[in-house]
Design a protein around this motif. Structure first.
Motif, PDB file in Angstrom:
ATOM      1  N   ALA B  30      -6.995 -10.053  -1.512  1.00 13.26           N
ATOM      2  CA  ALA B  30      -7.307 -10.072  -3.145  1.00 13.26           C
ATOM      3  C   ALA B  30      -8.594 -10.623  -3.546  1.00 13.26           C
ATOM      4  O   ALA B  30      -9.152 -10.089  -4.318  1.00 13.26           O
ATOM      5  CB  ALA B  30      -6.014 -10.801  -3.892  1.00 13.26           C
ATOM      6  N   GLU B  31      -9.035 -11.621  -2.745  1.00  9.57           N
ATOM      7  CA  GLU B  31     -10.185 -12.568  -2.962  1.00  9.57           C
ATOM      8  C   GLU B  31     -11.520 -11.401  -2.351  1.00  9.57           C
ATOM      9  O   GLU B  31     -12.781 -11.832  -3.024  1.00  9.57           O
ATOM     10  CB  GLU B  31     -10.256 -13.809  -2.419  1.00  9.57           C
ATOM     11  CG  GLU B  31     -10.721 -13.675  -0.734  1.00  9.57           C
ATOM     12  CD  GLU B  31     -10.832 -15.091  -0.332  1.00  9.57           C
ATOM     13  OE1 GLU B  31     -10.107 -15.694   0.474  1.00  9.57           O
ATOM     14  OE2 GLU B  31     -12.050 -15.385  -0.547  1.00  9.57           O
ATOM     15  N   PHE B  32     -11.035 -10.471  -1.604  1.00  5.41           N
ATOM     16  CA  PHE B  32     -12.196  -9.888  -1.257  1.00  5.41           C
ATOM     17  C   PHE B  32     -12.523  -8.507  -1.883  1.00  5.41           C
ATOM     18  O   PHE B  32     -13.425  -7.608  -1.708  1.00  5.41           O
ATOM     19  CB  PHE B  32     -12.433  -9.555   0.198  1.00  5.41           C
ATOM     20  CG  PHE B  32     -12.246 -10.804   1.089  1.00  5.41           C
ATOM     21  CD1 PHE B  32     -13.537 -11.677   1.073  1.00  5.41           C
ATOM     22  CD2 PHE B  32     -11.192 -11.315   1.647  1.00  5.41           C
ATOM     23  CE1 PHE B  32     -13.503 -12.654   2.064  1.00  5.41           C
ATOM     24  CE2 PHE B  32     -11.161 -12.369   2.385  1.00  5.41           C
ATOM     25  CZ  PHE B  32     -12.342 -13.204   2.370  1.00  5.41           C
ATOM     26  N   LEU B  33     -11.369  -8.129  -2.323  1.00  7.91           N
ATOM     27  CA  LEU B  33     -11.515  -6.489  -2.912  1.00  7.91           C
ATOM     28  C   LEU B  33     -10.412  -6.239  -4.141  1.00  7.91           C
ATOM     29  O   LEU B  33      -9.515  -7.344  -3.887  1.00  7.91           O
ATOM     30  CB  LEU B  33     -11.401  -5.433  -2.105  1.00  7.91           C
ATOM     31  CG  LEU B  33     -10.042  -5.251  -1.344  1.00  7.91           C
ATOM     32  CD1 LEU B  33      -9.114  -3.933  -1.477  1.00  7.91           C
ATOM     33  CD2 LEU B  33     -10.183  -5.465  -0.037  1.00  7.91           C
ATOM     34  N   ASP B  34     -10.608  -5.398  -5.005  1.00  5.57           N
ATOM     35  CA  ASP B  34      -9.749  -5.156  -6.167  1.00  5.57           C
ATOM     36  C   ASP B  34      -8.577  -4.276  -5.461  1.00  5.57           C
ATOM     37  O   ASP B  34      -8.697  -3.138  -5.034  1.00  5.57           O
ATOM     38  CB  ASP B  34     -10.419  -4.500  -7.225  1.00  5.57           C
ATOM     39  CG  ASP B  34      -9.326  -4.262  -8.400  1.00  5.57           C
ATOM     40  OD1 ASP B  34      -8.352  -4.400  -8.275  1.00  5.57           O
ATOM     41  OD2 ASP B  34      -9.738  -3.624  -9.334  1.00  5.57           O
ATOM     42  N   LEU B  35      -7.368  -4.824  -5.154  1.00  7.28           N
ATOM     43  CA  LEU B  35      -6.283  -4.244  -4.483  1.00  7.28           C
ATOM     44  C   LEU B  35      -5.728  -3.029  -5.415  1.00  7.28           C
ATOM     45  O   LEU B  35      -5.194  -2.288  -4.812  1.00  7.28           O
ATOM     46  CB  LEU B  35      -5.186  -5.290  -4.140  1.00  7.28           C
ATOM     47  CG  LEU B  35      -5.201  -6.382  -3.250  1.00  7.28           C
ATOM     48  CD1 LEU B  35      -4.346  -7.351  -2.886  1.00  7.28           C
ATOM     49  CD2 LEU B  35      -5.623  -5.752  -1.769  1.00  7.28           C
ATOM     50  N   ASN B  36      -5.926  -3.277  -6.741  1.00  8.88           N
ATOM     51  CA  ASN B  36      -5.484  -1.883  -7.585  1.00  8.88           C
ATOM     52  C   ASN B  36      -6.139  -0.658  -7.182  1.00  8.88           C
ATOM     53  O   ASN B  36      -5.792   0.337  -7.757  1.00  8.88           O
ATOM     54  CB  ASN B  36      -5.754  -2.414  -8.771  1.00  8.88           C
ATOM     55  CG  ASN B  36      -5.013  -3.585  -9.214  1.00  8.88           C
ATOM     56  OD1 ASN B  36      -3.872  -3.498  -9.099  1.00  8.88           O
ATOM     57  ND2 ASN B  36      -5.882  -4.609  -9.820  1.00  8.88           N
ATOM     58  N   LEU B  37      -7.382  -0.823  -6.506  1.00  8.67           N
ATOM     59  CA  LEU B  37      -8.244   0.580  -6.080  1.00  8.67           C
ATOM     60  C   LEU B  37      -7.630   1.249  -5.188  1.00  8.67           C
ATOM     61  O   LEU B  37      -8.057   2.478  -4.957  1.00  8.67           O
ATOM     62  CB  LEU B  37      -9.621   0.074  -5.910  1.00  8.67           C
ATOM     63  CG  LEU B  37     -10.385  -0.802  -7.246  1.00  8.67           C
ATOM     64  CD1 LEU B  37     -11.794  -0.952  -6.693  1.00  8.67           C
ATOM     65  CD2 LEU B  37     -10.422   0.306  -8.355  1.00  8.67           C
ATOM     66  N   ILE B  38      -7.107   0.599  -4.019  1.00  2.34           N
ATOM     67  CA  ILE B  38      -6.421   1.379  -3.041  1.00  2.34           C
ATOM     68  C   ILE B  38      -5.269   1.869  -3.025  1.00  2.34           C
ATOM     69  O   ILE B  38      -4.580   1.577  -3.864  1.00  2.34           O
ATOM     70  CB  ILE B  38      -6.715   0.580  -1.619  1.00  2.34           C
ATOM     71  CG1 ILE B  38      -5.941  -0.840  -1.951  1.00  2.34           C
ATOM     72  CG2 ILE B  38      -8.177   0.282  -1.178  1.00  2.34           C
ATOM     73  CD1 ILE B  38      -5.923  -1.681  -0.627  1.00  2.34           C
ATOM     74  N   GLY B  39      -4.964   3.259  -2.349  1.00  2.81           N
ATOM     75  CA  GLY B  39      -3.820   4.043  -2.426  1.00  2.81           C
ATOM     76  C   GLY B  39      -2.557   3.257  -2.165  1.00  2.81           C
ATOM     77  O   GLY B  39      -1.603   3.410  -2.871  1.00  2.81           O
TER      78      GLY B  39
END
Lengths: 263, 302
Positions: B30-39
């Motif tokens: 979660a600190e490295f990317l927006d988890l909401n973006l991935i499928g």
């Protein structure tokens, strides 16, 4: 604070003996790292080598006018494919970096005396300790004189260094641990007090230290092959009295007495 | 532009998922990317009880790839449901729980336990880890046993059931058919390829387990070929994986017949790799004036 960032190479100076001094300045603000923590660095755009390489840093120079996000100093030995690529990267190039990562050396209490031990290339992990603990006895063992990196690049005063070499070409001829043991027992006979030893070197050195009766709290920085650096691949496991631990997340600095050395 | 795909009943907002074993339990990233973006996030392989995994000497880098023999170390299904799922439920993405057992009964029990948990959207059945011992490997390499274990797990869950296939077989098509006959709603193709490396100075294996699973771009052409062959053999959707580093790599899998793609080893190289692959897929879609990504699936011209 963002632990995934890009950083610009501002200095990359090779030395004759295979070491190089790398200084990078992050493109964003980063957390101030503790000595003993490390950074994963991608050595280029290529997929070979594929994985990032873990490096302890020597010094974090706080933000200033020249480098508003501060800068990180590394002392690296060109020993493999990744480090040999990194060694030749030009000033101005940008690197992908993750960090600071892991757990560094614990603080030294006011009633404790610190001894630092470096074996060979392990100096890169503990050299920074000399900045925050000036005048600390620093035991540095090398195979031969030529393998000592040029300290001119680093904020290192060299006060109180005990150098040893296997071939006697510099300092005490013999093992760095032999000299350490002697100094520790002299200290115990003299003023006495609690001793902490922070060490970085090959596993053989740690095994030998584990078998010595040093009467001190010994912390060592481990190195293992590692893929992610952030505790998710579970690749860098090490056996400890508290079960398997990950060098990247639970370490790389461990209390020596917790580590189980097999065979 | 439509990027959403349906993987055997699992609706994904886009075709990029993370591969099991390369993304922890998701929350670490979660600190490295927006988890909401991935499928979807596929979590580390789970077993009924916590598993210790193999002794140290677990990873080794090879040209354009890496070997691993982690041995399915995991916190166990109960701890996952209690400690990780509540955190994962905060994100607008789908959670695929990868699971395994040592026996058919354990597969059934694990599938049932995960299906009852709030926040698990699909199950991915691992019958193909190369780091387990002989008896276990048969589930992923003997088509009759594959069908048997999948049939049993199928009865234990109403969630979409994805079966992850081993590439360490003579015919991936036979394995794909066996899994579908057992009731798989979708397939993940491929797991790692068995490999090994030796330290020539000490003459010892680089991995404590001696053999491990090879992953990374080194295996991509094999994975693309296997997705192509599996897609020809069955009609269920396929999640393609094996060395995807870029959006272009992902498109290659989709053209070979994958409806979605999983990012694995690339997560170790760049923790934000999955969103960068997604962005690059979008660029390709726009550049090629494609309205719906589903029209690209199996779009290879040959």
């Amino acid at each position: 604070m963002n632990r995934l960032f890009t950083a610009e190479i501002v200095r990359n100076d090779p030395m004759d003996n295979g070491y190089f001094a790398l200084q990078v300045t992050p493109d964003v603000e980063i957390s101030e790292p503790d000595i003993g923590q490390f950074f994963m660095i991608k050595t280029g755009e290529s997929i070979d080598p594929l994985l990032l390489r873990p490096f302890s840093f020597v010094d974090f120079i706080p933000p200033n006018d020249k480098y508003p996000n501060g800068s990180l100093m590394f002392l690296i030995g060109a020993v493999g494919k990744g480090t040999n690529i990194l060694k030749h990267l030009a000033v101005g190039m940008r690197l992908s970096v993750i960090g600071p990562l892991g757990q560094g050396f614990p603080p030294v209490a006011s009633d404790e005396i610190l001894f630092i031990v470096a074996g060979g290339i392990g100096i890169a992990s503990v050299l920074g300790l000399t900045n925050v603990n000036p005048n600390t006895p620093f035991f540095y063992g090398v195979r031969t004189k030529e393998l000592i990196p040029d300290m001119v690049w680093f904020n290192y005063t060299g006060i109180n260094t005990f150098t040893t070499s296997d071939d006697g070409s510099i300092g005490f001829a013999g093992s760095v641990l032999e000299l350490l043991e002697k100094q520790v027992s002299e200290f115990k006979r003299g003023c006495g007090g609690k001793i902490k030893i922070y060490a970085c070197g090959p596993n053989g050195m740690y095994r030998a230290m584990a078998g010595m009766n040093l009467d001190a709290d010994v912390y060592v920085s481990l190195e293992t092959p590692m893929a992610c650096g952030i505790g998710t691949c579970l690749g860098c496991a090490v056996d400890t009295v508290n079960g398997l631990k990950m060098v990247c997340k639970d370490g790389p600095v461990f209390n020596l007495k917790d580590i189980i050395w097999d065979g | 532009m439509n990027l959403s795909v349906n993987i055997g009943g699992l609706e994904l907002k886009n075709p990029v998922v993370t591969a099991s074993g390369t993304f922890g339990y998701g929350v670490e990233y979660a600190e490295f990317l927006d988890l909401n973006l991935i499928g979807a996030i596929t979590v580390k392989g789970l077993s009924l009880r916590p598993a210790k995994g193999n002794p140290p000497g677990r990873v080794w880098e090879t040209p354009c790839g890496m070997l691993n023999a982690i041995g399915l170390q995991n916190i166990g299904i109960d701890a996952f449901i209690k400690d990780k799922l509540p955190e994962l439920r905060k994100y607008d993405t789908k959670i695929i729980a990868n699971f395994f057992g040592d026996t058919i009964e354990e597969y059934v029990e694990a599938a049932a336990a995960l299906s009852a948990a709030d926040g698990v959207h699909a199950l991915e059945m691992n019958i193909s880890c190369p780091n387990k011992q002989a008896g276990w490997i048969a589930f992923g390499t003997d088509p009759a046993l594959t069908e048997k274990v999948v049939t049993a797990a199928r009865r234990a869950t109403k969630l979409p059931l994805i079966v992850k296939l081993s590439p360490n077989v003579t015919s991936i098509a036979d394995m794909a058919r066996a899994a579908v006959n057992g009731g798989a709603d979708a397939l993940s193709v491929i797991n790692t390829i068995t490999g090994m490396a030796i330290d020539i100075e000490t003459r010892r294996p680089r991995l404590s387990n001696i053999v491990g699973g090879l992953s990374g771009p080194a295996i991509r052409p094999i994975a693309v070929r296997m997705v192509f062959q599996a897609a020809k053999a069955v009609t269920v959707p396929i999640i393609g994986m094996g060395g995807i580093m870029t959006g272009g790599d992902a498109i290659e899998f989709i053209l070979a017949g994958a409806s979605a793609v999983a990012i694995g080893t690339a997560n170790f190289v760049n923790p934000a790799a999955s969103v960068e692959v997604l962005d690059s897929i979008k660029d390709y879609i726009v550049r090629n004036r494609i309205d719906d990504i589903n029209t690209l699936v199996g779009g290879i011209i040959c």
